[in-house]
Design a protein around this motif. Sequence first.
Motif, short mmCIF file in Angstrom:
data_model
loop_
_atom_site.label_atom_id
_atom_site.label_comp_id
_atom_site.label_asym_id
_atom_site.label_seq_id
_atom_site.Cartn_x
_atom_site.Cartn_y
_atom_site.Cartn_z
N ILE A 194 0.85 -1.19 0.00
CA ILE A 194 0.00 0.00 0.00
C ILE A 194 0.88 1.23 0.00
CG2 ILE A 194 -1.91 -1.15 1.17
CD1 ILE A 194 -1.02 0.30 3.73
N ALA A 195 0.30 2.34 -0.35
CA ALA A 195 1.05 3.59 -0.42
C ALA A 195 1.10 4.24 0.95
CB ALA A 195 0.42 4.51 -1.45
N GLN A 196 1.58 3.53 1.93
CA GLN A 196 1.69 4.04 3.29
C GLN A 196 2.99 4.82 3.39
OE1 GLN A 196 -0.70 3.44 5.47
NE2 GLN A 196 0.15 4.13 7.36
N THR A 197 2.94 6.05 2.93
CA THR A 197 4.17 6.83 2.87
C THR A 197 4.48 7.56 4.17
OG1 THR A 197 2.96 8.68 1.91
CG2 THR A 197 4.02 7.14 0.39
N LEU A 198 3.51 7.66 5.06
CA LEU A 198 3.72 8.34 6.33
C LEU A 198 3.79 7.31 7.45
CD1 LEU A 198 1.19 11.28 5.99
CD2 LEU A 198 3.64 11.33 5.63
N THR A 199 4.74 7.49 8.34
CA THR A 199 4.90 6.57 9.47
C THR A 199 4.92 7.36 10.77
OG1 THR A 199 7.31 6.69 9.47
CG2 THR A 199 6.30 5.04 8.01
N LEU A 200 4.87 6.64 11.89
CA LEU A 200 4.99 7.29 13.19
C LEU A 200 6.33 8.01 13.32
CD1 LEU A 200 3.43 4.57 15.52
CD2 LEU A 200 2.46 6.78 14.93
N ASP A 201 7.36 7.43 12.75
CA ASP A 201 8.68 8.08 12.78
C ASP A 201 8.66 9.41 12.06
OD1 ASP A 201 9.82 6.05 14.27
OD2 ASP A 201 10.65 5.01 12.53
N ASP A 202 7.93 9.48 10.94
CA ASP A 202 7.82 10.74 10.20
C ASP A 202 7.14 11.81 11.05
OD1 ASP A 202 8.96 9.58 7.90
OD2 ASP A 202 7.00 8.91 7.19
N ILE A 203 6.09 11.41 11.75
CA ILE A 203 5.36 12.36 12.60
C ILE A 203 6.26 12.86 13.73
CG2 ILE A 203 3.40 12.60 14.19
CD1 ILE A 203 1.98 10.44 12.40
N GLN A 204 6.97 11.94 14.37
CA GLN A 204 7.88 12.32 15.45
C GLN A 204 9.01 13.21 14.95
OE1 GLN A 204 7.68 11.89 18.83
NE2 GLN A 204 5.60 11.26 18.30
N SER A 205 9.49 12.93 13.75
CA SER A 205 10.57 13.75 13.18
C SER A 205 10.12 15.19 12.99
CB SER A 205 11.02 13.17 11.83
OG SER A 205 11.65 11.95 12.01
N VAL A 206 8.89 15.37 12.52
CA VAL A 206 8.37 16.73 12.35
C VAL A 206 8.17 17.38 13.71
CG1 VAL A 206 6.41 18.10 11.53
CG2 VAL A 206 7.30 16.23 10.13
N LEU A 207 7.61 16.64 14.66
CA LEU A 207 7.36 17.18 16.00
C LEU A 207 8.65 17.62 16.68
CD1 LEU A 207 5.31 17.74 18.26
CD2 LEU A 207 5.68 15.39 19.02
N MET A 208 9.70 16.84 16.52
CA MET A 208 10.98 17.13 17.19
C MET A 208 11.91 18.01 16.36
SD MET A 208 10.60 15.60 20.03
CE MET A 208 12.24 15.62 20.70
N SER A 209 11.49 18.41 15.20
CA SER A 209 12.31 19.22 14.30
C SER A 209 12.65 20.57 14.92
CB SER A 209 11.56 19.43 12.99
OG SER A 209 12.15 20.43 12.21
N PRO A 210 13.81 21.12 14.58
CA PRO A 210 14.16 22.46 15.07
C PRO A 210 13.47 23.58 14.28
CG PRO A 210 15.96 21.57 13.77
CD PRO A 210 14.93 20.48 13.89
N GLU A 211 12.64 23.22 13.32
CA GLU A 211 11.92 24.23 12.54
C GLU A 211 10.97 25.02 13.45
OE1 GLU A 211 12.61 24.84 9.36
OE2 GLU A 211 14.05 23.21 9.36
N PRO A 212 10.55 26.21 13.02
CA PRO A 212 9.61 27.00 13.81
C PRO A 212 8.29 26.24 14.03
CG PRO A 212 10.53 28.32 12.03
CD PRO A 212 10.98 26.91 11.81
N VAL A 213 7.65 26.51 15.16
CA VAL A 213 6.42 25.82 15.52
C VAL A 213 5.38 25.94 14.42
CG1 VAL A 213 4.48 25.81 17.15
CG2 VAL A 213 6.82 26.04 17.99
N GLU A 214 5.25 27.12 13.85
CA GLU A 214 4.23 27.34 12.80
C GLU A 214 4.47 26.43 11.59
OE1 GLU A 214 6.17 29.94 14.00
OE2 GLU A 214 4.71 30.54 15.51
N GLN A 215 5.73 26.28 11.22
CA GLN A 215 6.06 25.44 10.08
C GLN A 215 5.79 23.97 10.38
OE1 GLN A 215 9.97 26.10 8.52
NE2 GLN A 215 9.85 24.41 7.08
N ARG A 216 6.14 23.53 11.59
CA ARG A 216 5.88 22.15 11.98
C ARG A 216 4.39 21.89 12.05
NH1 ARG A 216 8.84 21.27 17.32
NH2 ARG A 216 8.82 23.52 17.45
#
Length: 101
Positions: free
Chosen positions: A26-48
């Motif tokens: 299946i085209a399951q391109t998003l994973t829990l790791d992807d979500i956590q990576s965005v959440l923990m990213s140093p990018e600005p809160v608005e961008q995340r």
Amino acid sequence: MPTMKNDSSVDPVDAQVGGDADIDGIAQTLTLDDIQSVLMSPEPVEQRMETLKNMRGELEARNHADFGGDIAALVDELDRAINQLAQDGFSADPAVDPNIR
């Protein structure tokens, strides 16, 4: 060697079924790791926040085809991450958020 098809480059892959290079069915391109990576990213809160909302929209668009319930769990995790960012402006930078070690 890549070939051209419909003005796009197609690169055939020779992979054993079930092997490391095998692509999920299946085209399951998003994973829990992807979500956590965005959440923990140093990018600005608005961008995340925007990235997480876009991820959620993508999953919602595919939800009708999810007969195994996999997408619902990812949507729940996205909602949790979005709420966490909205409530406390969660930052992955220890200088900004003292809860990060």
